[in-house]
Design a protein around this motif. Structure first.
Motif, short mmCIF file in Angstrom:
data_model
loop_
_atom_site.label_atom_id
_atom_site.label_comp_id
_atom_site.label_asym_id
_atom_site.label_seq_id
_atom_site.Cartn_x
_atom_site.Cartn_y
_atom_site.Cartn_z
N VAL A 6 0.79 -1.22 0.00
CA VAL A 6 0.00 0.00 0.00
C VAL A 6 0.83 1.27 0.00
O VAL A 6 0.49 2.21 -0.72
CB VAL A 6 -0.99 0.01 1.19
CG1 VAL A 6 -1.69 1.34 1.31
CG2 VAL A 6 -1.97 -1.12 1.06
N PRO A 9 2.01 4.58 -3.54
CA PRO A 9 1.09 5.57 -4.11
C PRO A 9 0.18 6.23 -3.08
O PRO A 9 -0.06 7.43 -3.14
CB PRO A 9 0.28 4.76 -5.13
CG PRO A 9 1.08 3.56 -5.40
CD PRO A 9 1.83 3.27 -4.14
N ILE A 10 -0.34 5.46 -2.16
CA ILE A 10 -1.29 6.01 -1.19
C ILE A 10 -0.61 7.02 -0.27
O ILE A 10 -1.14 8.11 -0.04
CB ILE A 10 -1.96 4.89 -0.38
CG1 ILE A 10 -2.71 3.92 -1.32
CG2 ILE A 10 -2.88 5.46 0.69
CD1 ILE A 10 -3.77 4.57 -2.18
N TYR A 31 7.49 -2.40 -4.91
CA TYR A 31 6.07 -2.34 -5.26
C TYR A 31 5.85 -2.89 -6.67
O TYR A 31 4.95 -3.71 -6.90
CB TYR A 31 5.59 -0.89 -5.15
CG TYR A 31 4.09 -0.71 -5.26
CD1 TYR A 31 3.29 -0.68 -4.13
CD2 TYR A 31 3.48 -0.55 -6.51
CE1 TYR A 31 1.92 -0.49 -4.24
CE2 TYR A 31 2.12 -0.36 -6.61
CZ TYR A 31 1.35 -0.33 -5.48
OH TYR A 31 -0.01 -0.15 -5.57
N GLY A 57 -6.55 -4.25 -5.53
CA GLY A 57 -6.27 -2.97 -4.89
C GLY A 57 -5.14 -2.23 -5.59
O GLY A 57 -5.20 -1.01 -5.79
N MET A 58 -4.11 -2.96 -5.97
CA MET A 58 -2.99 -2.35 -6.68
C MET A 58 -3.43 -1.82 -8.04
O MET A 58 -3.03 -0.73 -8.45
CB MET A 58 -1.84 -3.35 -6.83
CG MET A 58 -1.19 -3.73 -5.51
SD MET A 58 0.07 -5.00 -5.70
CE MET A 58 1.51 -3.97 -6.00
N GLU A 60 -6.45 -0.84 -8.87
CA GLU A 60 -7.26 0.35 -8.63
C GLU A 60 -6.37 1.55 -8.34
O GLU A 60 -6.62 2.67 -8.83
CB GLU A 60 -8.22 0.12 -7.47
CG GLU A 60 -9.35 -0.83 -7.81
CD GLU A 60 -10.21 -1.19 -6.61
OE1 GLU A 60 -10.03 -0.60 -5.53
OE2 GLU A 60 -11.06 -2.08 -6.76
N THR A 61 -5.32 1.34 -7.55
CA THR A 61 -4.39 2.41 -7.23
C THR A 61 -3.68 2.92 -8.48
O THR A 61 -3.53 4.12 -8.69
CB THR A 61 -3.37 1.94 -6.17
OG1 THR A 61 -4.07 1.53 -5.01
CG2 THR A 61 -2.39 3.03 -5.81
N TYR A 62 -3.23 2.00 -9.34
CA TYR A 62 -2.60 2.39 -10.60
C TYR A 62 -3.56 3.23 -11.44
O TYR A 62 -3.17 4.22 -12.06
CB TYR A 62 -2.15 1.17 -11.40
CG TYR A 62 -0.76 0.71 -11.07
CD1 TYR A 62 0.35 1.41 -11.53
CD2 TYR A 62 -0.54 -0.42 -10.31
CE1 TYR A 62 1.65 0.99 -11.23
CE2 TYR A 62 0.74 -0.84 -10.00
CZ TYR A 62 1.82 -0.13 -10.47
OH TYR A 62 3.09 -0.54 -10.17
N VAL A 64 -6.11 5.11 -10.39
CA VAL A 64 -6.24 6.43 -9.76
C VAL A 64 -5.03 7.29 -10.07
O VAL A 64 -5.15 8.47 -10.42
CB VAL A 64 -6.48 6.30 -8.24
CG1 VAL A 64 -6.33 7.64 -7.54
CG2 VAL A 64 -7.85 5.70 -7.97
N MET A 65 -3.84 6.72 -9.94
CA MET A 65 -2.62 7.48 -10.21
C MET A 65 -2.57 7.91 -11.69
O MET A 65 -2.18 9.03 -12.00
CB MET A 65 -1.38 6.68 -9.85
CG MET A 65 -1.17 6.50 -8.36
SD MET A 65 -0.96 8.04 -7.46
CE MET A 65 0.60 8.64 -8.12
#
Length: 82
Positions: A6, A9-10, A31, A57-58, A60-62, A64-65
C-alpha cells in the motif's frame, strides 16, 4: 491488501504534492516487483483470495494514479497555453 504493497502511491497522495511531483511519481521497485509477481501468478491461475484482493487494490491504485497524472498533464498544458 498487505501493508507492504500500500504505502507507495497512497502515502504519496496523502502527503501532499506539487503537479511536478505527481507527474514524476513512480512506485518503488519493490512495489513494482510485487505487482508483476501477482500478475504473473494470476495468469497461471495461482492466486489465493487475499492475493487477488491485493492485486485488485494495486490495479485500482494504478488507475487512480494514471487519472491523477493525466489531469495534472492537462492542467499544465492549459496553464502554459493561457
Amino acid at each position: 491488501m498487505s501493508a507492504a504493497t500500500v504505502p507507495d502511491p497512497i502515502h504519496f497522495l496523502a502527503g501532499g504534492y506539487t503537479t511536478e511531483q505527481l507527474l514524476m511519481f513512480r512506485p518503488s521497485e519493490e512495489y513494482e516487483r510485487r505487482f508483476e509477481e501477482l500478475i504473473a501468478r494470476e495468469k497461471n491461475g495461482g492466486l489465493h483470495d487475499d492475493e487477488a484482493d491485493e492485486l485488485n487494490g494495486m490495479m485500482e491504485t494504478y488507475h487512480v494514479m494514471a487519472l491523477a497524472q493525466s489531469q495534472a498533464r492537462l492542467a499544465q498544458i492549459q496553464k502554459s497555453a493561457a
